[in-house]
Design a protein around this motif. Structure first.
Motif, mmCIF file in Angstrom:
data_model
loop_
_atom_site.group_PDB
_atom_site.id
_atom_site.type_symbol
_atom_site.label_atom_id
_atom_site.label_comp_id
_atom_site.label_asym_id
_atom_site.label_seq_id
_atom_site.Cartn_x
_atom_site.Cartn_y
_atom_site.Cartn_z
ATOM 1 N N ILE A 137 0.935 -1.117 0.037
ATOM 2 C CA ILE A 137 -0.023 0.006 -0.037
ATOM 3 C C ILE A 137 1.014 1.211 -0.101
ATOM 4 C CG2 ILE A 137 -1.726 1.325 1.198
ATOM 5 C CD1 ILE A 137 -2.749 -1.178 2.467
ATOM 6 N N GLY A 138 0.864 2.107 -1.100
ATOM 7 C CA GLY A 138 1.306 3.512 -1.080
ATOM 8 C C GLY A 138 2.815 3.425 -1.849
ATOM 9 N N GLY A 139 3.339 2.119 -1.994
ATOM 10 C CA GLY A 139 4.721 2.271 -2.790
ATOM 11 C C GLY A 139 5.700 1.968 -1.738
ATOM 12 N N GLU A 140 6.943 1.878 -2.430
ATOM 13 C CA GLU A 140 8.099 1.041 -1.574
ATOM 14 C C GLU A 140 8.618 2.281 -0.451
ATOM 15 O OE1 GLU A 140 10.072 -1.610 -2.178
ATOM 16 O OE2 GLU A 140 8.289 -2.031 -3.588
ATOM 17 N N GLU A 141 8.264 3.623 -0.712
ATOM 18 C CA GLU A 141 8.722 4.549 0.338
ATOM 19 C C GLU A 141 8.074 4.596 1.524
ATOM 20 O OE1 GLU A 141 6.375 6.395 -2.602
ATOM 21 O OE2 GLU A 141 8.516 5.262 -3.005
ATOM 22 N N ASN A 142 6.989 3.887 1.847
ATOM 23 C CA ASN A 142 6.228 4.012 2.636
ATOM 24 C C ASN A 142 6.482 3.246 4.116
ATOM 25 O OD1 ASN A 142 4.530 5.895 2.178
ATOM 26 N ND2 ASN A 142 2.690 4.591 1.761
ATOM 27 N N GLU A 143 7.887 2.817 4.382
ATOM 28 C CA GLU A 143 8.261 1.926 5.349
ATOM 29 C C GLU A 143 8.106 2.445 6.761
ATOM 30 O OE1 GLU A 143 12.270 0.208 5.143
ATOM 31 O OE2 GLU A 143 11.783 -0.944 3.515
ATOM 32 N N MET A 144 8.410 3.878 6.811
ATOM 33 C CA MET A 144 8.464 4.584 8.019
ATOM 34 C C MET A 144 6.990 4.894 8.563
ATOM 35 S SD MET A 144 9.980 6.071 10.837
ATOM 36 C CE MET A 144 11.523 6.167 10.488
ATOM 37 N N ARG A 145 6.319 5.198 7.621
ATOM 38 C CA ARG A 145 4.848 5.400 7.942
ATOM 39 C C ARG A 145 4.095 3.936 8.310
ATOM 40 N NH1 ARG A 145 3.492 9.062 2.587
ATOM 41 N NH2 ARG A 145 4.626 10.955 3.285
ATOM 42 N N GLY A 146 4.578 2.973 7.629
ATOM 43 C CA GLY A 146 3.976 1.490 8.115
ATOM 44 C C GLY A 146 4.054 1.303 9.437
ATOM 45 N N ALA A 147 5.671 1.532 9.777
ATOM 46 C CA ALA A 147 6.199 1.586 11.197
ATOM 47 C C ALA A 147 5.289 2.126 12.172
ATOM 48 C CB ALA A 147 7.554 1.508 11.246
ATOM 49 N N ILE A 148 5.016 3.580 11.917
ATOM 50 C CA ILE A 148 4.133 4.295 12.601
ATOM 51 C C ILE A 148 2.917 3.916 12.982
ATOM 52 C CG2 ILE A 148 3.242 6.708 13.062
ATOM 53 C CD1 ILE A 148 5.988 7.685 11.500
ATOM 54 N N VAL A 149 2.307 3.496 11.626
ATOM 55 C CA VAL A 149 1.062 2.827 11.720
ATOM 56 C C VAL A 149 0.704 1.493 12.835
ATOM 57 C CG1 VAL A 149 -0.985 2.032 10.499
ATOM 58 C CG2 VAL A 149 0.193 3.857 9.740
ATOM 59 N N VAL A 150 2.016 0.821 12.663
ATOM 60 C CA VAL A 150 1.829 -0.597 13.422
ATOM 61 C C VAL A 150 2.144 -0.118 14.958
ATOM 62 C CG1 VAL A 150 3.130 -2.522 14.015
ATOM 63 C CG2 VAL A 150 2.608 -1.942 11.683
ATOM 64 N N ILE A 151 2.733 1.137 15.231
ATOM 65 C CA ILE A 151 3.199 1.400 16.584
ATOM 66 C C ILE A 151 1.893 2.088 17.214
ATOM 67 C CG2 ILE A 151 4.138 3.203 18.130
ATOM 68 C CD1 ILE A 151 6.662 2.839 16.216
ATOM 69 N N ILE A 152 1.022 2.710 16.232
ATOM 70 C CA ILE A 152 -0.316 3.306 16.794
ATOM 71 C C ILE A 152 -1.146 1.924 17.143
ATOM 72 C CG2 ILE A 152 -2.271 4.666 16.027
ATOM 73 C CD1 ILE A 152 -0.181 5.950 14.508
ATOM 74 N N ALA A 153 -1.156 1.017 16.237
ATOM 75 C CA ALA A 153 -1.927 -0.210 16.494
ATOM 76 C C ALA A 153 -1.535 -0.723 18.208
ATOM 77 C CB ALA A 153 -1.711 -1.327 15.448
ATOM 78 N N VAL A 154 -0.228 -0.968 18.229
ATOM 79 C CA VAL A 154 0.196 -1.487 19.491
ATOM 80 C C VAL A 154 -0.204 -0.748 20.562
ATOM 81 C CG1 VAL A 154 2.024 -1.960 20.942
ATOM 82 C CG2 VAL A 154 2.103 -2.674 18.339
ATOM 83 N N LEU A 155 -0.258 0.457 20.688
ATOM 84 C CA LEU A 155 -0.701 1.602 21.548
ATOM 85 C C LEU A 155 -2.168 1.269 21.868
ATOM 86 C CD1 LEU A 155 0.923 4.797 20.619
ATOM 87 C CD2 LEU A 155 1.512 3.172 22.487
ATOM 88 N N ILE A 156 -3.203 1.118 20.664
ATOM 89 C CA ILE A 156 -4.370 0.581 20.875
ATOM 90 C C ILE A 156 -4.517 -0.528 21.712
ATOM 91 C CG2 ILE A 156 -6.490 -0.027 19.588
ATOM 92 C CD1 ILE A 156 -5.617 2.151 17.733
ATOM 93 N N LYS A 157 -3.731 -1.626 21.478
ATOM 94 C CA LYS A 157 -3.813 -2.828 21.899
ATOM 95 C C LYS A 157 -3.431 -2.730 23.586
ATOM 96 C CE LYS A 157 -4.486 -7.060 22.309
ATOM 97 N NZ LYS A 157 -5.759 -7.665 22.417
ATOM 98 N N MET A 158 -2.385 -1.736 23.809
ATOM 99 C CA MET A 158 -1.964 -1.690 25.362
ATOM 100 C C MET A 158 -2.986 -0.715 26.151
ATOM 101 S SD MET A 158 1.797 -0.313 24.915
ATOM 102 C CE MET A 158 2.119 0.319 26.221
ATOM 103 N N ALA A 159 -4.051 -0.038 25.326
ATOM 104 C CA ALA A 159 -5.055 0.694 25.931
ATOM 105 C C ALA A 159 -6.328 -0.571 26.194
ATOM 106 C CB ALA A 159 -5.690 1.640 24.947
ATOM 107 N N GLU A 160 -6.336 -1.390 25.518
ATOM 108 C CA GLU A 160 -7.331 -2.552 25.618
ATOM 109 C C GLU A 160 -6.840 -3.404 26.740
ATOM 110 O OE1 GLU A 160 -8.804 -6.493 25.559
ATOM 111 O OE2 GLU A 160 -6.884 -6.087 24.702
ATOM 112 N N CYS A 161 -5.594 -3.441 26.882
ATOM 113 C CA CYS A 161 -4.978 -4.445 28.094
ATOM 114 C C CYS A 161 -5.326 -3.631 29.365
ATOM 115 C CB CYS A 161 -3.644 -4.982 27.841
ATOM 116 S SG CYS A 161 -3.465 -5.956 26.329
ATOM 117 N N MET A 162 -4.983 -2.427 29.498
ATOM 118 C CA MET A 162 -5.054 -1.850 30.465
ATOM 119 C C MET A 162 -6.522 -1.722 30.969
ATOM 120 S SD MET A 162 -2.344 -0.639 31.514
ATOM 121 C CE MET A 162 -2.790 0.335 32.964
#
Length: 80
Positions: free
Chosen positions: A42-67
């Motif tokens: 999605i979004g081409g080859e240069e989206n590695e950093m954006r993809g990593a940021i999106v995954v980090i946001i997903a992990v923060l959402i999971k941490m909120a659910e666990c809390m």
């Protein structure tokens, strides 16, 4: 000692349960999108950093659910 089932039917009506379910679905969708962005599907080859940021946001959402789960469990232990 009373036997406690792992799943209680009354949990479905609990607002925390519903919030946790929404957060879980949100986590899964955002994590999949983030992984696809990171891999370049999605979004081409240069989206590695954006993809990593999106995954980090997903992990923060999971941490909120666990809390929410841990706080609910802690409150139940204090009531007993």
């Amino acid at each position: 000692m009373e036997y406690r089932s792992h799943r209680h039917p009354e949990k479905i009506h609990d607002i925390n349960f519903k919030i946790r379910q929404v957060l879980n679905v949100l986590f899964m969708v955002i994590a999949i999108v983030g992984c696809l962005m990171y891999m370049g599907y999605i979004g081409g080859e240069e989206n590695e950093m954006r993809g990593a940021i999106v995954v980090i946001i997903a992990v923060l959402i999971k941490m909120a659910e666990c809390m929410i789960r841990l706080l609910k469990k802690n409150n139940n232990e204090e009531e007993e």
